[in-house]
Design a protein around this motif. Structure first.
Motif, mmCIF file in Angstrom:
data_model
loop_
_atom_site.group_PDB
_atom_site.id
_atom_site.type_symbol
_atom_site.label_atom_id
_atom_site.label_comp_id
_atom_site.label_asym_id
_atom_site.label_seq_id
_atom_site.Cartn_x
_atom_site.Cartn_y
_atom_site.Cartn_z
ATOM 1 N N GLY A 81 38.639 155.004 49.140
ATOM 2 C CA GLY A 81 39.264 153.698 49.264
ATOM 3 C C GLY A 81 39.290 152.945 47.950
ATOM 4 O O GLY A 81 38.869 153.438 46.900
ATOM 5 N N ASP A 82 39.770 151.710 48.029
ATOM 6 C CA ASP A 82 39.977 150.902 46.831
ATOM 7 C C ASP A 82 38.683 150.657 46.055
ATOM 8 O O ASP A 82 38.685 150.626 44.815
ATOM 9 N N LEU A 83 37.566 150.445 46.759
ATOM 10 C CA LEU A 83 36.317 150.177 46.045
ATOM 11 C C LEU A 83 35.849 151.405 45.275
ATOM 12 O O LEU A 83 35.286 151.273 44.180
ATOM 13 N N VAL A 139 33.442 143.092 40.930
ATOM 14 C CA VAL A 139 33.559 142.353 42.184
ATOM 15 C C VAL A 139 32.293 142.555 43.000
ATOM 16 O O VAL A 139 31.570 143.543 42.820
ATOM 17 N N THR A 140 32.024 141.616 43.898
ATOM 18 C CA THR A 140 30.975 141.773 44.896
ATOM 19 C C THR A 140 31.630 142.240 46.182
ATOM 20 O O THR A 140 32.629 141.665 46.627
ATOM 21 N N ALA A 141 31.087 143.287 46.778
ATOM 22 C CA ALA A 141 31.778 143.987 47.856
ATOM 23 C C ALA A 141 32.091 143.083 49.046
ATOM 24 O O ALA A 141 33.214 143.117 49.570
ATOM 25 N N HIS A 173 27.056 144.219 51.620
ATOM 26 C CA HIS A 173 27.889 143.049 51.344
ATOM 27 C C HIS A 173 27.601 142.449 49.976
ATOM 28 O O HIS A 173 28.471 141.830 49.359
ATOM 29 N N ASP A 174 26.368 142.678 49.440
ATOM 30 C CA ASP A 174 26.019 142.113 48.141
ATOM 31 C C ASP A 174 26.054 143.147 47.018
ATOM 32 O O ASP A 174 25.583 142.883 45.908
ATOM 33 N N ALA A 175 26.606 144.327 47.278
ATOM 34 C CA ALA A 175 26.703 145.361 46.248
ATOM 35 C C ALA A 175 27.704 144.944 45.173
ATOM 36 O O ALA A 175 28.802 144.481 45.474
ATOM 37 N N VAL A 176 27.314 145.113 43.932
ATOM 38 C CA VAL A 176 28.211 144.847 42.806
ATOM 39 C C VAL A 176 28.987 146.127 42.501
ATOM 40 O O VAL A 176 28.395 147.202 42.347
ATOM 41 N N VAL A 177 30.295 146.014 42.452
ATOM 42 C CA VAL A 177 31.154 147.174 42.229
ATOM 43 C C VAL A 177 31.796 147.049 40.850
ATOM 44 O O VAL A 177 32.621 146.170 40.603
ATOM 45 N N GLU A 178 31.394 147.921 39.967
ATOM 46 C CA GLU A 178 31.981 148.006 38.636
ATOM 47 C C GLU A 178 31.717 149.405 38.096
ATOM 48 O O GLU A 178 30.721 150.035 38.469
ATOM 49 N N PRO A 179 32.584 149.928 37.259
ATOM 50 C CA PRO A 179 32.365 151.273 36.738
ATOM 51 C C PRO A 179 31.110 151.319 35.872
ATOM 52 O O PRO A 179 30.862 150.403 35.080
#
Length: 335
Positions: free
Chosen positions: A251-253, A317-319, A291-297
């Protein structure tokens, strides 16, 4: 290892049987990496989810959708995924694309939905639908128990696919583990009734969309086609139902986590041809981060776009808030 492709040649079939040995695990991870760079979709066999459990899940879910609408409406729940939704409850608004409502009824639950209210209240705002309590139908017998057993099995499979994905990306196998230790994942069933006599212009069983979580594990009904994915040339390619297999797509995340190296691919479910009076059932499990996971490469992937990714820049972004925004649009058709 990768096996033969499906008849359309775009979505590989990957046998997970050897993933329990170091050599086999490396081979499976490499196959997953190739698939996620090229199409974002693959089919897994040898996954270990008991065939009998899949059959029971299929049967009890069909029995639920065969109930009268008035009885199914007793477990209707808004907003979003939890509970029952009549036909027309979703559309492609999640990708900011106007489209007619989907020709699909559905039922869904979350892994967090049986937690107590205080625990769920800590998981986000009102549009974070994983904060809602699960609502379970009284009929058919064994529905809740079967769904919970199936949910546990595919959740375990998804967690291992994420570990294999980390290996495929050159990361530590446990890179994603702490991003999913209180995940808001959901399990849904989509029931596509026989084709209506006069669908609206452009109205499909499920309009073109991308999934917005990490990955999706989908059970398709044997012998019932309709799922298509869009290739880089803009052509729609059929994804055949492989007996005993699950369709997996990112998915997008996950695309964000890889800096665009892996692709979150547009897909849809098309209507059967005129005169086809069959129905179709699919059961997707959406593996969603905390819900509080930080998503970044990670640094090793931050420049992936320059090395063959999709050319986009992905901000941190924060998930939870990000997924809540997608959900708000997805279910706009039901408002």
């Amino acid at each position: 290892m990768a096996m033969d492709h499906d008849p359309d040649g775009f979505v590989p079939i990957i046998d997970l049987s050897d993933r329990h040995t170091p050599h086999g695990r490396a081979a499976v991870a490499a196959a997953i990496g190739r698939a996620c760079e090229e199409s974002g979709f693959y089919v897994v066999v040898g996954h270990g989810v008991p065939r009998d459990l899949v059959r029971r899940m299929d049967a009890v879910t069909r029995d639920f959708f065969a109930l009268p609408d008035a009885e199914k409406d007793r477990v209707a729940h808004r907003p979003g995924v939890s509970g029952y939704r009549r036909v027309g409850g979703t559309s492609a608004h999640s990708i900011d694309r106007a489209s007619p409502p989907d020709l699909c009824e559905a039922f869904g639950v979350h892994v967090t939905g049986d937690l107590d209210a205080a625990e769920r209240a800590r998981l986000g705002d009102r549009w974070a639908t994983w904060t809602l309590a699960n609502v379970w139908p009284e009929r058919p017998a064994g529905f809740r128990e079967t769904w919970l057993a199936y949910l546990a099995a595919v959740r375990d499979l998804a967690a291992d696919l994420m570990r294999l994905s980390a290996l495929a990306l050159g990361l530590d196998e446990e890179f994603f583990a702490d991003k999913f230790d209180h995940d808001g994942s959901s399990l849904a069933a989509n029931h596509y009734r026989p084709r209506p006599r006069h669908p609206l212009p452009g109205q499909l069983r499920r309009g073109p969309h991308t999934d917005f979580g990490a990955l999706t594990v989908l059970h398709q009904q044997d012998g019932r086609g309709g799922l298509q994915v869009e290739d880089t040339a803009g052509r729609w390619r059929d994804v055949a139902a492989v007996p005993g297999g699950f369709v997996v797509n990112i998915g997008d995340l996950m695309a964000r986590w890889t800096g665009g190296r892996w692709v979150s691919t547009m897909h849809r479910v098309v209507n059967p041809p005129p005169g086809d009076t069959s129905s179709r059932l699919s059961v997707p499990f959406f593996y969603l981060p905390d819900h509080d996971a930080v998503v970044e490469p990670p640094p090793s992937l931050a420049g992936a776009a320059a090395g063959g990714g999709d050319g986009r820049a992905y901000e941190r972004v924060t998930a939870g808030p990000w997924m809540s925004g997608k959900l708000r649009k997805l279910f706009a058709a039901a408002d």
